[in-house]
Design an enzyme around this catalytic site. Sequence first.
Site: not given
Ligand code: VG1
Ligand code: CO
Length: 543
Positions: A113, A277, A281-282, A376
Amino acid sequence: MTVKIISTTPFTDQKPGTSGLRKKVTVFAQDHYAENFIQSTFDSLENFQGKTLVLGGDGRYLNRKVIQSVIKIAAANGFGRILVGKGGITSTPAASNLIRQNKAFGGIILSASHNAGGPQGDFGIKFNISNGGPAPEKLTEAIFEHSKTITQYKIADCADIDIDTLGTHQIGDTVVEIIDPVKDYAALMEGLFDFAAIRNLLQSGFTMRFDAMHAVTGPYATEIFEKRLGAKAGSVFNAVPLEDFGGHHPDPNIVYAHELYEELMSDHAPDFGAASDGDGDRNLIIGKGMYIAPSDSLAVLAANAHLAPAYSKGIAGIARSMPTSCAADRVAEKLKIGMHETPTGWKFFGNLLDTGLVTICGEESAGTGSDHVREKDGLWAVLLWLNILAVRKQSVAEIMHEHWQTYGRNYYSRHDYEEVASDGANALMDALRAKLPALKGTAVQGMVVEAADDFAYHDPVDHSISKHQGIRILFEGGSRLVVRLSGTGTAGATIRIYLERYEADSSKHDLETQSALTSQIAAAAELTEITRYTGREKPSVIT
Ligand code: VG1
Ligand code: CO
């Protein structure tokens, strides 16, 4: 098909985090590492023989190699059909859509991601279930258990599949189809939004820039914004997915999407800027001269969703992750619809979406989405913004200001302390947890604590309980502090401190965010004693 049985020994660290298993490429490159995890995943599932598996990734380094392993292991384990995005490329929301559309058993998405890529970067594997959403905790725990005792994996003994040409291949009884990953997703978007209105907007002189960050959305954004909606050629930039994202961090925030941010703040700014990203999904939304905090974006989208065809009948409810600001709560209250607060990670929204309790979900980390898929969805959020702009015929800044006038403003920021020593981070969390029972009623930096707890989530649908999802300290008047450890980092620990202040007075809606949060920042320093526990004087990333 000839199936080879390969003997292996377990790795002890294959515990999925917030979103799948994420490790350094150097860890994933070890012999059998990815294969063990893939086999452990299949060992945790039942009744998939003959069924369909969707397979894609964000194109990062190792993607093409691991795609071949997944194809061969899935075939050897008895999947009937494997749908692979051409070139091994499929965004996370598009994969979610493919799973749903094809009534697949599930899907595997290869992505870390928003984490950096390349030989020294990160890689990741996530499994999605038949509703198109991330595996729930029960399943990720089962996968971890299997990974600790695995002794062998099954793999088809065949040549690599040509994943760069559309077409069908056969491995024994398994059909492998290389499909266009963009087509069905673009059609889904066209069905949700008023493309004609957005096209008119873009023809009326409205300008936009979309930064695909050399990640997976390049081909999707080019097709949708430039080809279908008529945005000027070059509106989408950094559009070619690269294995190392061009050396950048594919995290759409004002730190890593700096080029876009500067452009939107300049005197030649376009009307609208957005980015997404690594796996698409972001989303980041920036109006001309105005950055939109993701939590505010969620609130604006929820309040205005009825302006887009797919949501014209209104939305059933809203869900946000606990650290996400309470801005959306005020919208839910006004619309008299349900509001749900879940732990961090999209997997917790699945049940709420499946049962129709909510229509729109969001996270402070730049994730927003709806019931159209179970992930997302970065481009969905950008398109909903464009649809709203096309109908309201106002600028992003005007819409945001009107929103604050109606609901008040939730000033919000997240301070990340990345790659700190795990021991110090755990000690900080333990010490803060120990303080909680005595905090209520005390004053910190002039703010009175209304409640303080270690957030636990009771899923209203399957009644599962998830504990220790972050510490929250709520102050009278609507300010909040949240502290939790990241579940996606791959080196040491990352401490996230989320800061929020509610301001009803519209004469105070134009303060600079960090200055507006001075008391909250000081309160966080006092309560967490972060410098003492980590040796850090300031955060590594402020968003
Ligand atoms: C982070 C974000 C969280 C999101 C996750 C995956 O997790 O804070 O809101 O769902 O990344 O997003 P963490 O545990 O590091 O806070 V993605 O777009 O990286 O799959
Ligand atoms: Co992502």
